[in-house]
Write a protein that holds these residues in place. Structure first.
Motif, short mmCIF file in Angstrom:
data_model
loop_
_atom_site.label_atom_id
_atom_site.label_comp_id
_atom_site.label_asym_id
_atom_site.label_seq_id
_atom_site.Cartn_x
_atom_site.Cartn_y
_atom_site.Cartn_z
N ARG A 166 0.82 -1.21 0.00
CA ARG A 166 0.00 0.00 0.00
C ARG A 166 0.86 1.26 0.00
NH1 ARG A 166 -5.28 1.10 3.83
NH2 ARG A 166 -6.22 2.67 2.47
N ALA A 167 2.00 1.20 0.67
CA ALA A 167 2.87 2.38 0.71
C ALA A 167 3.30 2.79 -0.69
CB ALA A 167 4.09 2.10 1.58
N HIS A 168 3.58 1.81 -1.54
CA HIS A 168 4.01 2.13 -2.90
C HIS A 168 2.86 2.70 -3.73
CE1 HIS A 168 7.76 0.13 -2.00
NE2 HIS A 168 7.11 -0.97 -1.67
N VAL A 169 1.66 2.13 -3.55
CA VAL A 169 0.49 2.68 -4.23
C VAL A 169 0.21 4.10 -3.74
CG1 VAL A 169 -2.01 2.41 -4.55
CG2 VAL A 169 -0.52 0.40 -4.63
N ARG A 170 0.37 4.31 -2.45
CA ARG A 170 0.04 5.61 -1.86
C ARG A 170 1.00 6.69 -2.34
NH1 ARG A 170 -3.05 6.81 2.57
NH2 ARG A 170 -4.29 5.07 1.85
N HIS A 171 2.22 6.34 -2.71
CA HIS A 171 3.15 7.35 -3.23
C HIS A 171 2.57 8.03 -4.47
CE1 HIS A 171 6.14 6.50 -0.35
NE2 HIS A 171 6.65 5.41 -0.90
N ILE A 172 1.78 7.28 -5.26
CA ILE A 172 1.18 7.85 -6.47
C ILE A 172 -0.18 8.45 -6.16
CG2 ILE A 172 0.52 7.43 -8.86
CD1 ILE A 172 3.49 7.04 -8.25
N SER A 173 -1.02 7.73 -5.42
CA SER A 173 -2.37 8.24 -5.13
C SER A 173 -2.32 9.49 -4.27
CB SER A 173 -3.22 7.16 -4.45
OG SER A 173 -2.67 6.78 -3.20
N ASP A 174 -1.24 9.67 -3.50
CA ASP A 174 -1.10 10.88 -2.69
C ASP A 174 -1.03 12.15 -3.53
OD1 ASP A 174 -1.29 9.88 -0.18
OD2 ASP A 174 0.85 9.88 0.26
N MET A 175 -0.69 12.00 -4.81
CA MET A 175 -0.63 13.17 -5.67
C MET A 175 -2.01 13.57 -6.21
SD MET A 175 2.98 12.72 -7.76
CE MET A 175 2.74 11.01 -8.26
N CYS A 176 -3.07 13.01 -5.62
CA CYS A 176 -4.44 13.32 -6.06
C CYS A 176 -4.76 14.80 -5.96
CB CYS A 176 -5.45 12.50 -5.26
SG CYS A 176 -5.43 12.88 -3.48
N TRP A 177 -4.02 15.55 -5.16
CA TRP A 177 -4.30 16.98 -4.99
C TRP A 177 -4.12 17.75 -6.29
CZ3 TRP A 177 -0.77 20.68 -6.16
CH2 TRP A 177 0.57 20.29 -6.26
N VAL A 178 -3.36 17.20 -7.27
CA VAL A 178 -3.17 17.90 -8.54
C VAL A 178 -4.38 17.77 -9.46
CG1 VAL A 178 -0.69 17.49 -8.40
CG2 VAL A 178 -2.10 16.01 -9.83
N LEU A 179 -5.29 16.86 -9.15
CA LEU A 179 -6.42 16.63 -10.04
C LEU A 179 -7.33 17.85 -10.19
CD1 LEU A 179 -7.34 12.95 -9.01
CD2 LEU A 179 -5.93 13.73 -10.93
N PRO A 180 -7.72 18.54 -9.10
CA PRO A 180 -8.55 19.74 -9.29
C PRO A 180 -7.88 20.82 -10.13
CG PRO A 180 -8.75 18.96 -7.04
CD PRO A 180 -7.65 18.16 -7.66
N PRO A 181 -6.60 21.20 -9.89
CA PRO A 181 -5.98 22.19 -10.78
C PRO A 181 -5.94 21.75 -12.23
CG PRO A 181 -4.69 21.94 -8.78
CD PRO A 181 -5.71 20.86 -8.75
N ILE A 182 -5.61 20.48 -12.47
CA ILE A 182 -5.57 19.99 -13.84
C ILE A 182 -6.96 20.04 -14.46
CG2 ILE A 182 -5.20 17.94 -15.27
CD1 ILE A 182 -2.87 17.22 -13.46
N GLY A 183 -7.97 19.67 -13.69
CA GLY A 183 -9.34 19.73 -14.19
C GLY A 183 -9.79 21.14 -14.53
N LEU A 184 -9.43 22.09 -13.69
CA LEU A 184 -9.84 23.48 -13.90
C LEU A 184 -9.10 24.13 -15.06
CD1 LEU A 184 -10.01 24.72 -10.19
CD2 LEU A 184 -11.95 24.26 -11.70
N LEU A 185 -7.87 23.69 -15.33
CA LEU A 185 -7.02 24.37 -16.29
C LEU A 185 -6.91 23.70 -17.65
CD1 LEU A 185 -4.04 25.27 -13.91
CD2 LEU A 185 -5.77 26.85 -14.76
N CYS A 186 -7.11 22.39 -17.70
CA CYS A 186 -6.71 21.64 -18.90
C CYS A 186 -7.85 21.09 -19.73
CB CYS A 186 -5.79 20.49 -18.49
SG CYS A 186 -4.25 21.05 -17.73
N THR A 187 -9.09 21.31 -19.36
CA THR A 187 -10.20 20.80 -20.17
C THR A 187 -11.40 21.72 -20.07
OG1 THR A 187 -11.71 18.93 -20.50
CG2 THR A 187 -10.98 19.35 -18.25
N ARG A 188 -12.13 21.81 -21.18
CA ARG A 188 -13.39 22.55 -21.18
C ARG A 188 -14.58 21.60 -21.06
NH1 ARG A 188 -10.72 25.48 -25.45
NH2 ARG A 188 -10.03 27.52 -24.70
N ASN A 189 -14.31 20.30 -21.08
CA ASN A 189 -15.37 19.31 -20.91
C ASN A 189 -15.85 19.32 -19.46
OD1 ASN A 189 -16.47 16.54 -20.21
ND2 ASN A 189 -16.27 16.34 -22.43
N LYS A 190 -17.10 19.73 -19.27
CA LYS A 190 -17.61 19.94 -17.91
C LYS A 190 -17.60 18.65 -17.11
CE LYS A 190 -21.48 21.92 -15.34
NZ LYS A 190 -22.80 22.57 -15.44
N ALA A 191 -18.00 17.54 -17.74
CA ALA A 191 -18.06 16.27 -17.02
C ALA A 191 -16.67 15.84 -16.56
CB ALA A 191 -18.69 15.19 -17.91
#
Length: 385
Positions: free
Chosen positions: A114-139
């Protein structure tokens, strides 16, 4: 407020000043503890005074607003990066117990890979900025923002929910038209929501405050329980820092374990560190340096963190690259949380910065037809005065 947000030191010095003042408010400090609080206060003030005359500022808000990432090579790479993070979030939730549902204590169980998986899933905080900046698709935008905010709640990760809310709020503020007032209602909702989640998850993870044996002031004891949790975690870092300085405790192993992967545990719980309350074992970003090198080492670590923040700001020039923005968001957040716990001087933070630099290089190598045309910021330069 816009001028303050463009000041690099604001993200470091102001949180240190606020948490030190809250520490003075929350506790009847034992003899000798004030020295550590004054050390942090003085260093924060000195950095801010230097920053006021040093010249470097974040780009004007218009530079963030007119920069369109949708359809660019950077957006393409960032969305692919987001897809990988989402995959690991799903693996985290399907392969291991969900702490919010199964057992709150399981949030700290990192066995079985789980520690190895968490190293990647912990970066979930970048998802909102990427969503707001990188796509016009509302869904797609809603999906990215939702995963970035919901996943940390499911795994009872208050640090990650704060990081996601902080990054979301900054992106919203930076993209605001300079002729319009700042969106205080939206930022306020994010702040209140984060505070509520933080308090509730704190109770789920750590129980009640009746088990915390610290010299709380009468003003602190009169506050509501939810506010007490917020104030406790805001002030515990400076309090423990001052405690270690007053006790002249030294132990370089904590810093070594923090900086060197697999060198050992960075946990303070269950060790011989003389904390006043063993169950409140958070320390500031600078406490491991204090334990290793004394007060001068702690001051040096603050200065190095400020230098790293200035570097992240300078990287936003000349054209507010998407991955430079993500690095700045990360550095600003670790500065904000520096009075609470070590996050800047860790190999995971260095790894995230390295990933962003590599992804930026990959984006530059992609076919130019993926890039947006016209860049009005190409001639921008960082101010020097």
């Amino acid at each position: 407020m816009r001028r303050l947000l463009r000041l690099p030191s604001a993200y470091l010095s102001l949180p240190m000043l606020v948490t030190c003042v809250l520490t003075l408010l929350a506790y009847d400090l034992p003899a000798g503890y004030l020295e550590g609080i004054w050390l942090l206060l003085g260093t924060a003030l000195a950095i801010m005074m230097f920053d006021l005359v040093a010249g470097l500022r974040l780009p004007a808000f218009d530079a963030f607003r007119v920069r369109d990432y949708v359809g660019t090579r950077e957006a393409f790479v960032a969305l692919a990066f987001a897809g990988i993070i989402i995959l690991f979030c799903i693996l985290d939730l399907t392969l291991f117990p969900i702490p919010l549902i199964d057992a709150p204590a399981s949030y700290a169980q990192m066995e079985g890979g789980r520690a190895h998986v968490r190293h990647i899933s912990d970066m979930c905080w970048v998802l909102p900025p990427i969503g707001l900046l990188c796509t016009r698709n509302k869904a797609l935008r809603v999906l990215l923002v939702a995963i970035g905010l919901v996943f940390p709640v499911l795994v009872i990760d208050r640090n990650r929910i704060f990081a996601a809310l902080f990054a979301t709020a900054l992106v919203i503020v930076f993209r605001r038209d300079a002729t319009r007032p700042l969106p205080w209602k939206i930022v306020g909702v994010l702040a209140i929501g984060g505070a509520v989640v933080f308090s509730v998850l704190g109770i789920l993870r750590s129980g009640t405050l009746e088990t915390v044996a610290l010299p709380f002031s009468d003003a602190y004891r009169a506050m509501p329980v939810g506010v007490q949790w917020l104030l406790l975690y805001a002030s515990a870092g400076p309090y423990n820092f001052a405690s270690m300085l007053a006790k002249h405790y030294a132990n370089p192993s904590f810093l070594i374990n923090q900086l060197v992967p697999m060198a050992g545990s960075i946990a303070t719980a269950g060790t011989d560190i003389p904390l006043d309350a063993p169950n409140i074992n958070v320390g500031s970003e600078f406490m491991p340096f204090l334990l290793a090198f004394g007060p001068y080492g702690a001051i040096l670590s603050v200065l190095v963190l400020y230098a790293m923040q200035r570097w992240s700001v300078r990287r936003l020039y000349p054209r507010v690259s998407l991955f430079s923005l993500l690095i700045f968001l990360r550095m600003s957040y670790v500065c904000l949380m520096s009075p609470f716990a070590p996050q800047a001087f860790t190999w995971t933070n260095a790894g995230f910065i390295a990933i962003c630099l590599v992804l930026q290089a990959v984006a530059a190598l992609l076919p130019s037809r993926l890039a947006s045309t016209g860049d009005p910021l190409a001639a921008a330069r960082p101010p020097t005065s």
